[in-house]
Design an enzyme around this catalytic site. Structure first.
Site, PDB file in Angstrom:
ATOM      1  CE1 TYR A 152      -3.348  -2.785   0.687  1.00 55.30           C
ATOM      2  CE2 TYR A 152      -4.580  -0.739   0.788  1.00 55.30           C
ATOM      3  CZ  TYR A 152      -4.545  -2.107   0.643  1.00 55.30           C
ATOM      4  OH  TYR A 152      -5.710  -2.802   0.451  1.00 55.30           O
ATOM      5  CE  LYS A 219       1.211 -17.447   1.363  1.00 52.04           C
ATOM      6  NZ  LYS A 219       0.704 -18.758   1.620  1.00 52.04           N
ATOM      7  CG  ASP A 273      -1.998 -19.890   3.066  1.00 49.20           C
ATOM      8  OD1 ASP A 273      -1.267 -19.316   3.890  1.00 49.20           O
ATOM      9  OD2 ASP A 273      -1.624 -20.858   2.391  1.00 49.20           O
ATOM     10  CG  ASP A 297      -7.835  -4.155   2.148  1.00 46.50           C
ATOM     11  OD1 ASP A 297      -8.921  -3.899   2.671  1.00 46.50           O
ATOM     12  OD2 ASP A 297      -7.552  -3.832   0.986  1.00 46.50           O
TER      13      ASP A 297
END
Ligand code: NAP
Length: 407
Positions: A152, A219, A273, A297
């Site tokens: 972002y 991640k 995930d 987000d």
């Protein structure tokens, strides 16, 4: 009656809230005026009832967005930002992003200029809002999303542009990177300083609210030096600043057979995930989730859907200043129709009242909002999902909440 005055901070940076605080508000564009007047009515009545008229908010309008452009010629001005900053706490409706005006979005500009580094999104089920989950009442989480960096940060170059070609040549020739032809390129900065302040604020929230765990969502199995570093720095700050009050999941199992010692908050991490699966299958195991910007987000909107959608999801952007906001957009097709659900902004108002220490007023609103929905008075979005409900306008929904506050 005492004079109205600004909220301030003491030398330990604790908020000092007078009985008559001046609080800036940005009405917002599109449906903003409708949901703001509903929210103001509800907050004012709850404060008056909770504190027997001994406290009252003095609202100060700040012009940002289309109204800002009309009044001052600028969508967002330094003076407007300075007003918010100097009052420490503010609340805002949604803002349209003006196309081609030299900035990415007014919301992002507000977050960056005021360094509102944590986006906080509580997710809790309100009975009987329709939910796709079998046991939605097991969902009670708060997402702390880093607000200033990650993908972002807006550092990116279009495929085929001179800059993208220059950078891809450099990465190939100087850094040995294996890149496809003509890539578009985005940069993902994640820093120790910004990670640590975000995770520290998430841990403090867990301490203040007597919660059981803080989960670092990342991640890092794939992006080791950004997302992986986020998890590493998250554990480090727990150790550096909150050693007496936290315990890592690893130590918990190594030394305590998985049973958490009294007074400790468990710090754990989960691959992003996998966490998406877990919040569906075992939501009761998660309290506070701290995560970089992009994961944050995704997970906040996914969690909002689990409890019935964005129409009722509140949010806040917090740094030295705190700006509470509706999480949905301006829904332009409903502008001026007195139709939409003001729940998101009203619940953001309850977060603001809690931030100010006015929990009694916040509790009253949460109770009255739930009562109103239970009585079957809901706006169109919920009416189309709840059989037998009575569809009411945005303003009438607020009036019904006020009736329940004053019962
Ligand atoms: P949106 O304004 O959130 O609206 C999308 C849909 O969500 C609406 O058509 C409506 O669904 C539903 N919805 C939104 N708010 C609702 C409410 N209060 N009550 C009931 N339903 C509600 O998203 P968008 O159309 O993508 O964005 C419009 C503008 O908002 C854009 O300019 C965008 O940049 C801006 N935006 C601002 C913010 C912010 O200020 N924080 C956030 C997101 C977007 P139905 O059509 O199914 O009834």
């Amino acid at each position: 009656m005492s004079a109205e005055s600004k909220i301030t901070k003491d030398k330990n940076k604790n908020l000092v809230v007078p009985d008559y605080p001046v609080i800036p508000f940005i009405e917002g564009d599109g449906i903003g005026p409708d949901i703001w007047s509903a929210t103001k009515l509800v907050i004012d009545n709850a404060v008056s009832k909770a504190f027997d008229n001994t406290k009252k908010i003095s609202w100060l309008e700040v012009f940002i967005g289309e109204k800002g452009h009309e009044k001052t010629g600028e969508y967002i001005s330094d003076a407007a930002l300075e007003t918010i900053k100097s009052h420490i706490v503010a609340i805002k409706g949604p803002l349209t992003t003006p196309v081609g005006k030299g900035f990415r979005s007014l919301n992002v500009t507000i977050r960056q200029k005021l360094d509102l580094f944590a986006c906080i999104r509580p997710v809790k089920y309100i009975d009987p809002v329709p939910s796709p989950m079998k046991f939605p009442d097991k969902i009670d989480m708060v997402v702390f999303r880093e607000n200033t960096e990650d993908l972002y940060a807006g550092i990116e170059w279009e495929s085929g542009s001179d800059d993208a070609l220059k950078l891809s040549d450099f990465l190939r020739n100087e850094m040995g990177a294996n890149l496809p032809d003509m890539p578009g390129i985005g940069i993902k900065p994640i820093s120790e300083k910004n990670t640590k302040r975000l995770v520290a604020s998430a841990i403090l929230y867990a301490i203040d609210n007597k919660l059981k765990s803080v989960t670092l969502m990342h991640k890092g199995n794939i992006m080791k030096f950004t997302e992986g570093a986020f998890a590493k720095w998250g554990y480090e700050v727990a150790e550096e600043k909150f050693q007496d009050l936290t315990i890592s999941e690893k130590i918990l199992f190594e030394k305590y057979d998985g049973k958490c010692p009294d007074g400790k908050i468990i710090i754990k991490d989960r691959i992003a995930d996998m966490l998406f699966q877990q919040v569906l299958l075992r939501p009761e195991e998660y309290d506070v989730i701290a995560t970089p910007n992009l994961n944050g987000d995704y997970i906040s909107d996914a969690l909002a859907a689990q409890v019935g959608g964005l129409g009722m999801a509140p949010g806040a952007n917090i740094g030295e200043t705190a700006v509470f906001e509706a999480t949905h957009g301006t829904a332009p097709k409903y502008a001026g129709q007195d139709k939409v659900n003001p729940g998101s902004l009203i619940l953001s108002g309850t977060m603001m009242l809690e931030y100010m220490g006015w929990n009694k007023a916040s509790d009253l609103i949460k109770f009255a909002l739930q009562e109103t929905i239970k009585q079957g008075f809901v706006t169109y979005d919920l009416a189309r999902q709840i059989q037998g409900a009575t569809e009411v306008k945005c303003s009438v929904f607020a009036e019904k909440i006020v009736e329940n506050i004053n019962k």
